[in-house]
Design a protein around this motif. Structure first.
Motif, PDB file in Angstrom:
ATOM      1  N   SER A  29     -60.905 -78.691 -31.573  1.00 55.13           N
ATOM      2  CA  SER A  29     -60.908 -80.059 -32.107  1.00 55.13           C
ATOM      3  C   SER A  29     -62.053 -80.871 -31.506  1.00 55.13           C
ATOM      4  O   SER A  29     -62.615 -81.748 -32.167  1.00 55.13           O
ATOM      5  CB  SER A  29     -59.568 -80.744 -31.835  1.00 55.13           C
ATOM      6  OG  SER A  29     -59.407 -81.033 -30.451  1.00 55.13           O
ATOM      7  N   ARG A  45     -65.268 -79.819 -33.295  1.00 56.92           N
ATOM      8  CA  ARG A  45     -65.304 -80.417 -34.634  1.00 56.92           C
ATOM      9  C   ARG A  45     -65.655 -81.898 -34.563  1.00 56.92           C
ATOM     10  O   ARG A  45     -66.381 -82.420 -35.408  1.00 56.92           O
ATOM     11  CB  ARG A  45     -63.959 -80.207 -35.320  1.00 56.92           C
ATOM     12  CG  ARG A  45     -63.674 -78.756 -35.683  1.00 56.92           C
ATOM     13  CD  ARG A  45     -62.239 -78.559 -36.121  1.00 56.92           C
ATOM     14  NE  ARG A  45     -61.951 -77.162 -36.422  1.00 56.92           N
ATOM     15  CZ  ARG A  45     -60.805 -76.560 -36.143  1.00 56.92           C
ATOM     16  NH1 ARG A  45     -59.818 -77.236 -35.548  1.00 56.92           N
ATOM     17  NH2 ARG A  45     -60.634 -75.291 -36.447  1.00 56.92           N
ATOM     18  N   ARG A  46     -65.141 -82.573 -33.529  1.00 60.03           N
ATOM     19  CA  ARG A  46     -65.463 -83.984 -33.335  1.00 60.03           C
ATOM     20  C   ARG A  46     -66.956 -84.166 -33.069  1.00 60.03           C
ATOM     21  O   ARG A  46     -67.604 -85.053 -33.644  1.00 60.03           O
ATOM     22  CB  ARG A  46     -64.636 -84.527 -32.167  1.00 60.03           C
ATOM     23  CG  ARG A  46     -64.965 -85.965 -31.755  1.00 60.03           C
ATOM     24  CD  ARG A  46     -64.552 -86.938 -32.814  1.00 60.03           C
ATOM     25  NE  ARG A  46     -64.766 -88.314 -32.388  1.00 60.03           N
ATOM     26  CZ  ARG A  46     -64.704 -89.359 -33.193  1.00 60.03           C
ATOM     27  NH1 ARG A  46     -64.424 -89.180 -34.472  1.00 60.03           N
ATOM     28  NH2 ARG A  46     -64.910 -90.571 -32.741  1.00 60.03           N
ATOM     29  N   GLU A  94     -69.340 -82.172 -33.907  1.00 62.68           N
ATOM     30  CA  GLU A  94     -70.069 -81.841 -35.128  1.00 62.68           C
ATOM     31  C   GLU A  94     -70.114 -83.048 -36.071  1.00 62.68           C
ATOM     32  O   GLU A  94     -71.159 -83.354 -36.657  1.00 62.68           O
ATOM     33  CB  GLU A  94     -69.412 -80.652 -35.814  1.00 62.68           C
ATOM     34  CG  GLU A  94     -70.146 -80.192 -37.072  1.00 62.68           C
ATOM     35  CD  GLU A  94     -69.466 -79.006 -37.725  1.00 62.68           C
ATOM     36  OE1 GLU A  94     -70.159 -78.014 -38.024  1.00 62.68           O
ATOM     37  OE2 GLU A  94     -68.232 -79.070 -37.946  1.00 62.68           O
ATOM     38  N   SER A  95     -68.997 -83.760 -36.191  1.00 63.08           N
ATOM     39  CA  SER A  95     -68.951 -84.903 -37.099  1.00 63.08           C
ATOM     40  C   SER A  95     -69.755 -86.092 -36.568  1.00 63.08           C
ATOM     41  O   SER A  95     -70.346 -86.841 -37.344  1.00 63.08           O
ATOM     42  CB  SER A  95     -67.502 -85.326 -37.356  1.00 63.08           C
ATOM     43  OG  SER A  95     -66.913 -85.850 -36.174  1.00 63.08           O
TER      44      SER A  95
END
Length: 470
Positions: free
Chosen positions: A245, A248-249, A251-252
């Motif tokens: 997670s 992914r954070r 990456e965003s």
């Protein structure tokens, strides 16, 4: 979105599901136990807003009965009681933060709230926001014990640091540094060998020419590395699920790609494949990568050749195991299963995963246990209860198998019941003192073999005090 809204979103996302009913021999701490993750960051101090003794009990439990790791435990706490339950504890927290800033020097302060402030509704975010507006390097993480364990608490704390501290340091357009990699891997203190393992992961990645933000423990440069997170070329998630997670954070927010390698590499075969995979992701110099792998493999196989003399010559003297059973959190269970099944040819027995991972991650974890060796799959069991873990292993039918059991101190009776040597690799570990030992990579695999087969020899010798010299 303000701090509290983000935290509420995380809590309501369904990432953590508490098991129903009582748990015997629980293998993790509550979410407040993530203060161990803060302590593992050089230059950071955890300030806890919780009941009396909560903070010290969490850290002592994780550090003390997980290989007697020790550690710098300096965590100011409000130690709130009846008065704060009735009238609220925000003023008490404000007073504690102010006092801490006067007497404890740190690069970052992490305020963690526990169960009582969550139940009574203390506005901790508002208290912390006031200090942030004054330029104090301080963040807030809501680590309520009833919302998760120290695995999910770890992700909550790290996300708070990323959103409230790292983002402020990075500015709007951080410059990417070629070859810089952020590593998200083992949970500090929960795993007895995390310090040595992270140091070995750093060593082998630097060996192929990369710069590494290892982030936790003595192998890290501390908050200097945290401030450099947005400049990394790649986020490397080196566990079955913990840290995904966070990647992914990132990456965003920063557009950083991430590479997910579920199995921490143990041994030459897995480590070489791992290094080539990372090198390809960051376009590292292939010639340098192969030179490093060749040098490491030359040394590794020299020792393995010598070990083969014991392995082939002592089969009649000692009960060399043919079946591997594991009770551990998923990261080590997967890594050790792949090594002993894939490299040494043991048959898969029972694999019990103890950290209660989120439901959303369990299918991927199951998939990671497939193909431990060509045509050989493992089937993990998600079970945080120690008594039920015992039953799974003890009731497995065995015909002509010599089992070995990798687990915690609590598996001692189980090992005795099935006649298996016990190798302590998971929490709690009270028969091991662990400082810098590692079981990953090339060097760690050799130490793991030493430890495992010393247990085999010791048990065989105890059963037969005068073995044949032939």
């Amino acid at each position: 979105m303000n701090i509290q809204s983000r935290l509420d979103d995380d809590a309501d996302s369904g990432r953590f599901k508490a098991p129903s009913g009582p748990i015997e021999q629980v293998r993790y701490a509550c979410a407040l136990g993530a203060l161990a993750s803060v302590i593992a960051i050089e230059g950071a101090i955890s300030i806890t807003h919780c009941g009396p003794g909560c903070a010290s009990k969490q850290f002592r439990a994780l550090s003390g009965v997980s290989g007697y790791q020790g550690g710098e435990f300096h965590a100011p706490s409000t130690n709130i009681g009846n008065r704060e339950v009735i009238f609220g504890g925000a003023d008490r927290l404000d007073e504690l933060i102010s006092s801490t800033l006067k007497v404890m020097e740190a690069e970052l302060y992490v305020v963690q709230s526990g169960c009582i402030p969550g139940l009574v509704g203390d506005d901790v975010a508002n208290v912390v926001n006031a200090y942030q507006r004054r330029g104090v390097p301080i963040v807030f993480a809501e680590t309520l014990g009833y919302r998760g364990n120290n695995f999910t608490g770890h992700e909550t704390v790290v996300r708070a640091i990323l959103d409230q501290y790292v983002a402020q340091q990075a500015g709007s357009a951080p410059q990417t540094r070629k070859g810089l990699v952020n590593v998200w891997s083992l949970l500090p203190y929960q795993n007895p060998f995390w310090r040595g393992d992270l140091a070995e992961i750093r060593r082998i990645l630097e060996g192929i020419g990369l710069e590494v933000n290892i982030l936790f423990g003595p192998a890290s440069l501390g908050l200097e590395e945290w401030r450099a997170i947005p400049a990394a070329e790649l986020n490397l998630v080196l566990t079955p699920w913990l840290g995904l997670s966070l990647a992914r954070r990132l990456e965003s927010v920063y557009g950083q790609p991430f590479l997910h390698v579920p199995a921490i590499p143990i041994g030459a075969r897995a480590t070489g494949a791992f290094l080539r995979q990372v090198a390809e992701a960051v376009e590292a110099d292939p010639a340098r990568v192969e030179r490093f792998i060749a040098r490491e493999e030359r040394e590794y196989y020299h020792y393995l050749r010598d070990f083969a003399g014991f392995y082939s010559g002592c089969a009649s003297q000692y009960k060399l195991p043919s079946e591997i059973n594991i009770v551990s959190e998923s990261a080590y269970a997967l890594a050790i299963a792949k090594f002993f099944v894939g490299d040494l040819g043991l048959n898969p027995g029972v694999f019990v995963l103890t950290e209660n991972p989120p439901d959303s991650e369990q299918a991927a974890i199951r998939a990671a246990f497939r193909d431990l060796a060509p045509g050989v799959d493992g089937e993990p069991i998600f079970e945080p209860d120690g008594h039920r873990a015992h039953d799974w292993i003890a009731r497995r039918p065995r015909i002509g198998e010599y089992p070995i059991l990798f687990g915690s101190t609590w598996e001692g009776s189980t090992a005795g019941e099935i006649g298996a040597p016990l190798v302590e690799i998971s929490y709690p570990a009270t028969d091991e003192v662990v400082l810098a030992r590692s079981y990953v990579g090339y060097r760690g695999a050799l130490q793991l073999l030493e430890h495992a087969y010393t247990a085999v020899v010791r048990q065989s010798t105890e059963e037969n005090p005068e073995p044949s010299a032939s």
